[in-house]
Design a protein around this motif. Structure first.
Motif, mmCIF file in Angstrom:
data_model
loop_
_atom_site.group_PDB
_atom_site.id
_atom_site.type_symbol
_atom_site.label_atom_id
_atom_site.label_comp_id
_atom_site.label_asym_id
_atom_site.label_seq_id
_atom_site.Cartn_x
_atom_site.Cartn_y
_atom_site.Cartn_z
ATOM 1 N N ALA A 99 -7.860 -2.213 -4.383
ATOM 2 C CA ALA A 99 -8.945 -2.297 -5.371
ATOM 3 C C ALA A 99 -9.142 -0.966 -6.087
ATOM 4 O O ALA A 99 -9.361 -0.930 -7.300
ATOM 5 C CB ALA A 99 -10.243 -2.729 -4.681
ATOM 6 N N SER A 100 -9.028 0.129 -5.336
ATOM 7 C CA SER A 100 -9.262 1.432 -5.966
ATOM 8 C C SER A 100 -8.088 1.890 -6.816
ATOM 9 O O SER A 100 -8.284 2.490 -7.868
ATOM 10 C CB SER A 100 -9.582 2.479 -4.904
ATOM 11 O OG SER A 100 -8.466 2.709 -4.074
ATOM 12 N N LYS A 141 -8.568 -7.426 -7.053
ATOM 13 C CA LYS A 141 -9.550 -7.932 -6.101
ATOM 14 C C LYS A 141 -8.905 -9.072 -5.316
ATOM 15 O O LYS A 141 -8.374 -10.012 -5.903
ATOM 16 C CB LYS A 141 -10.788 -8.424 -6.830
ATOM 17 C CG LYS A 141 -11.932 -8.722 -5.923
ATOM 18 C CD LYS A 141 -13.192 -8.996 -6.721
ATOM 19 C CE LYS A 141 -14.351 -9.199 -5.773
ATOM 20 N NZ LYS A 141 -15.600 -9.392 -6.479
ATOM 21 N N LYS A 177 -9.236 -4.983 5.446
ATOM 22 C CA LYS A 177 -10.257 -4.322 4.619
ATOM 23 C C LYS A 177 -9.731 -3.016 4.037
ATOM 24 O O LYS A 177 -9.949 -2.725 2.858
ATOM 25 C CB LYS A 177 -11.509 -4.037 5.449
ATOM 26 C CG LYS A 177 -12.378 -5.245 5.674
ATOM 27 C CD LYS A 177 -13.618 -4.848 6.455
ATOM 28 C CE LYS A 177 -14.518 -6.012 6.695
ATOM 29 N NZ LYS A 177 -15.701 -5.640 7.495
ATOM 30 N N ASN A 178 -9.032 -2.231 4.855
ATOM 31 C CA ASN A 178 -8.477 -0.965 4.362
ATOM 32 C C ASN A 178 -7.459 -1.202 3.257
ATOM 33 O O ASN A 178 -7.453 -0.503 2.237
ATOM 34 C CB ASN A 178 -7.842 -0.174 5.507
ATOM 35 C CG ASN A 178 -8.873 0.376 6.461
ATOM 36 O OD1 ASN A 178 -10.041 0.525 6.121
ATOM 37 N ND2 ASN A 178 -8.447 0.677 7.679
ATOM 38 N N CYS A 179 -6.587 -2.168 3.459
ATOM 39 C CA CYS A 179 -5.590 -2.487 2.424
ATOM 40 C C CYS A 179 -6.264 -2.954 1.144
ATOM 41 O O CYS A 179 -5.880 -2.546 0.045
ATOM 42 C CB CYS A 179 -4.629 -3.563 2.927
ATOM 43 S SG CYS A 179 -3.490 -2.996 4.180
ATOM 44 N N ALA A 180 -7.270 -3.809 1.280
ATOM 45 C CA ALA A 180 -7.976 -4.317 0.097
ATOM 46 C C ALA A 180 -8.690 -3.184 -0.637
ATOM 47 O O ALA A 180 -8.706 -3.168 -1.869
ATOM 48 C CB ALA A 180 -8.972 -5.391 0.513
ATOM 49 N N ASN A 181 -9.251 -2.242 0.108
ATOM 50 C CA ASN A 181 -9.912 -1.097 -0.539
ATOM 51 C C ASN A 181 -8.916 -0.242 -1.303
ATOM 52 O O ASN A 181 -9.195 0.212 -2.414
ATOM 53 C CB ASN A 181 -10.651 -0.249 0.502
ATOM 54 C CG ASN A 181 -11.907 -0.905 0.991
ATOM 55 O OD1 ASN A 181 -12.494 -1.722 0.298
ATOM 56 N ND2 ASN A 181 -12.322 -0.562 2.201
ATOM 57 N N ILE A 182 -7.757 -0.017 -0.711
ATOM 58 C CA ILE A 182 -6.713 0.762 -1.376
ATOM 59 C C ILE A 182 -6.278 0.064 -2.661
ATOM 60 O O ILE A 182 -6.185 0.676 -3.729
ATOM 61 C CB ILE A 182 -5.514 0.981 -0.438
ATOM 62 C CG1 ILE A 182 -5.903 1.908 0.705
ATOM 63 C CG2 ILE A 182 -4.303 1.517 -1.198
ATOM 64 C CD1 ILE A 182 -4.908 1.932 1.845
ATOM 65 N N GLU A 230 -10.058 -4.879 10.164
ATOM 66 C CA GLU A 230 -10.131 -3.517 9.636
ATOM 67 C C GLU A 230 -8.902 -3.195 8.787
ATOM 68 O O GLU A 230 -9.016 -2.591 7.714
ATOM 69 C CB GLU A 230 -10.238 -2.528 10.796
ATOM 70 C CG GLU A 230 -10.387 -1.089 10.364
ATOM 71 C CD GLU A 230 -10.456 -0.143 11.553
ATOM 72 O OE1 GLU A 230 -10.054 1.016 11.371
ATOM 73 O OE2 GLU A 230 -10.894 -0.559 12.635
ATOM 74 N N CYS A 260 0.833 -1.212 0.000
ATOM 75 C CA CYS A 260 0.000 0.000 0.000
ATOM 76 C C CYS A 260 0.862 1.255 0.000
ATOM 77 O O CYS A 260 0.555 2.230 -0.682
ATOM 78 C CB CYS A 260 -0.938 -0.004 1.204
ATOM 79 S SG CYS A 260 -2.240 -1.236 1.071
#
Length: 146
Positions: free
Chosen positions: A84-85, A90, A77-82, A74, A53
């Motif tokens: 993914a965006s 995915k 999830k934050n790492c995956a959101n970063i 958490e 990240c």
């Protein structure tokens, strides 16, 4: 007589070796042993995710507190959101949370992406340097003719 655990059958030696070599080429500070993922090792997975990240978006404020179960979830999830965006990658969060051979397969997706991006940059720099050196040689030849 050799016995294999379920985790050892999931990840191949080739995948672990490839992941370890890619992490070296990306500049990851720690050495990754092939035995690191035989047992769940969440601290290492979290450190690698944080590295990814940070490498993708250095200005991101990501908490690295993984002291409790909720904070671990958490963090993932934050790492995956970063990821993914920014990279359209995915990830299977359950596999990352397991922190074993399944996690290596997920981490390998990101490592491949970063390694490919790194290789493209190196190829472009090499092409630019070759063009610069050929133009310098051409300029020198013109000067000699003058």
């Amino acid at each position: 007589f050799c016995t294999y655990s379920h985790t050892e059958l999931i990840m191949s030696f080739r995948e672990l070796k490839m992941f370890s070599e890619m992490m070296k080429s990306l500049g990851y500070g720690r050495l990754i042993s092939l035995d690191n993922f035989r047992q769940p090792n969440f601290e290492l997975v979290a450190d690698i995710l944080y590295f990814f990240c940070d490498r993708i978006e250095s200005s991101i404020d990501l908490s690295d507190d993984i002291s409790t179960k909720l904070k671990r979830v958490e963090f993932i999830k934050n790492c995956a959101n970063i990821l993914a965006s920014k990279c359209q990658i995915k990830l299977k969060l359950k596999n990352l949370y397991k922190s074993d051979g399944y996690a290596v397969k997920e981490l390998l997706k990101i490592a491949n992406f970063l390694n490919d991006a790194n290789n493209i940059n190196i190829d472009q720099e090499t092409t630019n340097n070759n063009n610069t050196s050929t133009s310098i040689i051409t300029d020198l030849n013109k000067l000699r003719e003058y």
